[in-house]
Design a protein around this motif. Structure first.
Motif, PDB file in Angstrom:
ATOM      1  N   LEU A   1       0.843  -1.189   0.000  1.00  0.00           N
ATOM      2  CA  LEU A   1       0.000   0.000   0.000  1.00  0.00           C
ATOM      3  C   LEU A   1       0.879   1.238   0.000  1.00  0.00           C
ATOM      4  O   LEU A   1       2.006   1.209   0.497  1.00  0.00           O
ATOM      5  N   PRO A   2       0.387   2.339  -0.532  1.00  0.00           N
ATOM      6  CA  PRO A   2       1.135   3.585  -0.402  1.00  0.00           C
ATOM      7  C   PRO A   2       1.431   3.871   1.067  1.00  0.00           C
ATOM      8  O   PRO A   2       0.626   3.569   1.958  1.00  0.00           O
TER       9      PRO A   2
ATOM     10  N   TYR B   1      -8.187   5.068  -0.060  1.00  0.00           N
ATOM     11  CA  TYR B   1      -6.996   4.511   0.579  1.00  0.00           C
ATOM     12  C   TYR B   1      -7.320   3.982   1.969  1.00  0.00           C
ATOM     13  O   TYR B   1      -6.885   2.889   2.354  1.00  0.00           O
TER      14      TYR B   1
ATOM     15  N   ALA C   1      -8.911  10.857   1.071  1.00  0.00           N
ATOM     16  CA  ALA C   1      -8.317   9.671   1.690  1.00  0.00           C
ATOM     17  C   ALA C   1      -9.236   8.464   1.709  1.00  0.00           C
ATOM     18  O   ALA C   1      -8.802   7.364   2.061  1.00  0.00           O
TER      19      ALA C   1
ATOM     20  N   MET D   1       0.966   7.815   4.157  1.00  0.00           N
ATOM     21  CA  MET D   1      -0.116   7.347   3.281  1.00  0.00           C
ATOM     22  C   MET D   1       0.223   7.548   1.812  1.00  0.00           C
ATOM     23  O   MET D   1      -0.655   7.480   0.956  1.00  0.00           O
TER      24      MET D   1
ATOM     25  N   TYR E   1      -6.243   8.594  10.044  1.00  0.00           N
ATOM     26  CA  TYR E   1      -6.173   9.165   8.692  1.00  0.00           C
ATOM     27  C   TYR E   1      -6.282  10.679   8.785  1.00  0.00           C
ATOM     28  O   TYR E   1      -6.802  11.334   7.892  1.00  0.00           O
TER      29      TYR E   1
ATOM     30  N   LEU F   1      -1.554  11.586  -1.004  1.00  0.00           N
ATOM     31  CA  LEU F   1      -2.336  12.083   0.124  1.00  0.00           C
ATOM     32  C   LEU F   1      -1.556  13.099   0.941  1.00  0.00           C
ATOM     33  O   LEU F   1      -2.157  13.971   1.586  1.00  0.00           O
TER      34      LEU F   1
ATOM     35  N   ARG G   1      -8.904   0.581   1.924  1.00  0.00           N
ATOM     36  CA  ARG G   1      -7.946  -0.488   1.611  1.00  0.00           C
ATOM     37  C   ARG G   1      -7.093  -0.814   2.828  1.00  0.00           C
ATOM     38  O   ARG G   1      -6.898  -1.986   3.163  1.00  0.00           O
ATOM     39  N   ARG G   2      -6.600   0.227   3.497  1.00  0.00           N
ATOM     40  CA  ARG G   2      -5.672  -0.031   4.597  1.00  0.00           C
ATOM     41  C   ARG G   2      -6.381  -0.621   5.805  1.00  0.00           C
ATOM     42  O   ARG G   2      -5.871  -1.554   6.440  1.00  0.00           O
TER      43      ARG G   2
END
Length: 773
Positions: free
Chosen positions: A355-356, A495, A492, A460, A443, A464, A498-499
């Motif tokens: 992931l980023p 993302y 965000a 992130m 986040y 982001l 996903r995280r």
């Protein structure tokens, strides 16, 4: 809670400051006032100034809201609706009575600011009931409270300042509650007026929310400090904004395990703890022997150590030399810290689903139970404990210790989700024991990949890190502690989904704690192509919280603002809110009130070192005479709340008894910090508290708090009542006190009475001197 410093003050705040520099205009209602009858009396509104008064049935008229503007031009008046023109601004006003309340809805034709309402007659108010966190009872003539309020509550967002968007004024024979239905883009402050506090609001009508109304309810009620909380609960239920814990449990059954559960943060900071090395001198000598061998893990670790880690081992080499060699306790902590830090560089990790931000939870989990364990056992096997027992926070040993202490329920949280990924056996054992296992995530702040002083959740990815909120001037809102940016919740969202899903799945979590999201901290975003209002930003945060719950997780957040209550099951930071920023001595290392810092990483003194609290601060923060369970009256059966993690139940040594009694009185769980080093110190207290708190909380945590009463003029005797008839009566005094029913209650004690059972009396001091079991 994140403490936001505003660089460019919005129009509403500027208008408020201008307002506060002046004096209250003379209060007089125009002859053509709008008059509306309500069950408890009659409201009168001056349509040209928005001044409001109320005449209770058979009593004198009382001024409620002072004029917001010099008399403007009133046009298009139809019944209780009209258009109000003031200079370049034009407002459309609609007034009406709903139930007991006067409801005013105001719209603007263009971006504008309206500094309204402000209390018209502070001298008529004897006390305030304010939802600062859980709730505060504030005598209007108390100079210490006035000083605290005017210093702390400078103009800032209403949604940040108050946990629920209302406050209550207590007057002779009645209360007046101001409830803001649309709290976004509204600024709140408390100012001094003739030696008394006066709350004021100002609302921004922005181009990001064209046509959105500003809606305020003015609710007369009995002279009861709980009246506003009851009115808010009623309004939430009527408007569909209330979701009970019973409904949440139906959707996510694991929420039921919050009943009776203390909240415990577990600290380990790495795959290994010092006790996992069984033969320290042999280990240090082996590293010294193999440090130049690239084929041995010791050699690869040596290459991966930073300068501080190498120095720690160099010192240990000297100490461990010779027949009398040794490795001190201090050195062991430093050496394990160096090893844990270097392992990720010395033992390769195969990517699985990157992931980023450099995160790959699935890869981390596979690495921890595969290559890492193989490499460590091949290199140091006889010197190490069995791999499944590694770890100092979330570990099999900790879970076993909690079980031996008699805890059958607990929320266990790790501040770094990797601790859960590295110790899957501990996660499984904790869940099997009936505990919830969660991790901290956030986040809020987003950092550039190359920022030196960063933390994992803020990484992130570059995109982001460039997606910070922009104000009207295009200035980007900086992140927590002045680092990076606050990332747009809208930007965000993909993302974050996903995280969160990746972390929860890889770690086997059944809970997730999302920092910042429920604090009430929201932003307008003027970034081109991503323009969103505060209301839209809040909705994006609600979606983020709701998505986590859709994964079957028990979701909690910081604060617990009523705006986000439907989306969360628990909240950290309501029972005790952050306040250290108001007490400079708590951050002064030379002060006896110094709270500690973030060192060491495995056991930060900020969380683990008990300190005393300055009496002036304790008076406004902990003194039960000035506390009210407003949040519990409104939302006890919707959200399980507890302390902010910086202010755990054992943090302030001179407030422990008061804290324990408040937890029983409000039926809110304690919060602790644990690691292997403090189990013997803290677990007996945790166990003693659990034996009295758990059965109470299991019984009432899904029930409403139906009543709260102060039983003595000095406010040191208090009683709460819950929906099943359970009562908790507390004597906060340092001496035995008589109760209204003729019985007595020992000093600093609680009496729990359950229908059909005899009363149980708990003396708070005994919880902290209980024999270890």
């Amino acid at each position: 809670m994140v403490e936001r410093m505003i660089d460019v003050m919005p129009r509403a705040a500027l208008a408020m400051v201008t307002l506060l520099l002046g004096v209250l205009p003379g209060f007089a209602l125009a002859d053509d006032a709008v008059v509306l009858a309500a069950p408890a009396g009659t409201f009168r509104i001056d349509p040209a100034t928005l001044a409001v008064s109320f005449r209770p049935a058979g009593e004198d008229e009382a001024a409620l809201a002072a004029p917001a503007i010099d008399p403007g031009q009133v046009t298009d008046r139809t019944g209780a609706g009209w258009r109000l023109v003031s200079g370049d601004d034009a407002f459309t006003v609609e007034a009406g009575v709903q139930g007991e309340a006067l409801r005013l809805s105001i719209r603007s034709d263009r971006p504008a600011t309206l500094a309204w309402p402000q209390t018209a007659d502070p001298a008529a108010i004897t006390a305030y009931a304010m939802p600062f966190g859980e709730g505060s009872y504030i005598p209007a003539d108390d100079p210490a409270w006035l000083d605290w309020l005017t210093r702390r509550y400078e103009p800032a967002g209403l949604t940040e300042q108050l946990s629920m968007p209302f406050w209550t004024e207590l007057r002779a024979g009645l209360s007046i509650t101001w409830l803001v239905e649309t709290p976004f883009n509204t600024w709140f402050a408390i100012v001094e007026d003739s030696g008394r506090p006066r709350p004021v609001l100002a609302h921004d009508f922005t181009r990001l929310a064209p046509g959105s109304p500003y809606v305020v309810r003015i609710v007369p009620g009995p002279a009861d400090p709980l009246a506003g909380a009851r009115a808010y609960r009623t309004w939430l239920q009527a408007s569909g904004g209330f979701v009970s814990l019973a409904e949440k449990i139906a959707a996510v059954p694991d929420i039921a395990r919050l009943g009776g559960a203390p909240h415990i943060y577990l600290w380990g900071k790495g795959p290994l703890k010092p006790e996992d090395l069984l033969q320290w001198r042999s280990f240090v000598r082996l590293v010294q022997q193999k440090k130049d061998d690239p084929g041995h893990l010791a050699g690869r670790l040596w290459q991966a150590f930073d300068a501080e880690g190498r120095q720690a081992f160099e010192d240990a080499f000297r100490d461990a030399a010779g027949a009398g060699g040794f490795v001190s306790t201090y050195s062991r902590a430093a050496l394990i810290r160096a090893v844990n830090d270097a392992l990720r560089r010395a033992v390769p990790m195969a990517p699985v689903d990157p992931l980023p931000g450099g995160h790959d939870p699935a890869a981390e989990a596979a690495w921890a139970t595969g290559p890492l364990r193989i490499a460590l056992t091949e290199a140091f096997g006889p010197l190490l404990a069995p791999p499944e027992r590694w770890g100092g926070g979330l570990s099999l040993d900790t879970v076993a210790a909690l079980q031996r202490a008699g805890l059958t329920r607990a929320w266990l949280g790790v501040e770094d989700w990797r601790d859960a990924l590295w110790h899957p056996e501990a996660v499984a054992a904790a869940k099997a024991a009936g505990y919830l296992v969660g991790a901290y995530d956030s986040y809020g702040s987003a950092h550039p990949p190359d920022l030196a002083e960063t933390w994992p959740t803020a990484q992130m990815g570059a995109d982001l890190a460039a997606a910070g909120y922009a104000d009207k001037a295009g200035k980007i809102v900086t992140g927590f502690a002045g680092r990076g940016v606050y990332a747009s919740a809208v930007a965000a969202e993909p993302y974050a989904r996903r995280r969160m899903a990746a972390v929860a799945k890889a770690a086997g979590l059944d809970s997730l704690f999302l920092d910042v999201d429920a604090t009430g901290l929201v932003f307008d975003d003027y970034a081109p192509g991503r323009e969103t209002s505060e209301a839209q930003d809040a909705e994006a945060r609600r979606r983020r919280l709701a998505y986590a719950a859709s994964l079957g997780l028990v979701v909690g957040s910081e604060g617990g603002s009523g705006l986000f209550a439907p989306q969360i099951a628990f909240a950290h930071g309501m029972t005790t809110q952050p306040f250290a920023w108001m007490a400079p001595e708590m951050k002064d290392k030379a002060s006896s009130y110094y709270r500690g810092n973030y060192w060491s990483p495995e056991m930060p003194s900020l969380y683990f070192s008990p300190v005393k609290l300055k009496p002036e601060i304790a008076r406004v923060v902990f003194d039960p005479r000035f506390r009210l369970p407003l949040y519990e009256i409104a939302l006890h059966d919707s959200v399980v709340t507890t302390h902010h993690w910086e202010y755990g139940s054992l943090k302030f040594s001179d407030q422990r008894e008061t804290t324990a009694l408040l937890q029983l009185l409000y039926a809110v769980p304690p919060l602790y910090h644990l690691n292997a080093a403090v189990l013997d110190r803290d677990l007996p207290v945790i166990a003693a508290t659990d034996r009295v708190f758990r059965p109470l909380h299991e019984r009432v945590f899904t029930r409403p708090m139906t009543d709260f009463a102060v039983l003595s003029p000095d406010r040191l005797l208090q009683r709460s009542t819950f929906g099943d008839g359970t009562t908790v009566t507390v004597n906060f005094d340092a001496k035995v006190r008589p109760l209204p029913d003729g019985t007595t209650l020992p000093a600093q004690s609680a009496r729990i009475t359950v229908p059909g059972q005899g009363p149980q009396v708990i003396e708070a001091g005994a919880l902290f001197h209980s024999p270890k079991k």
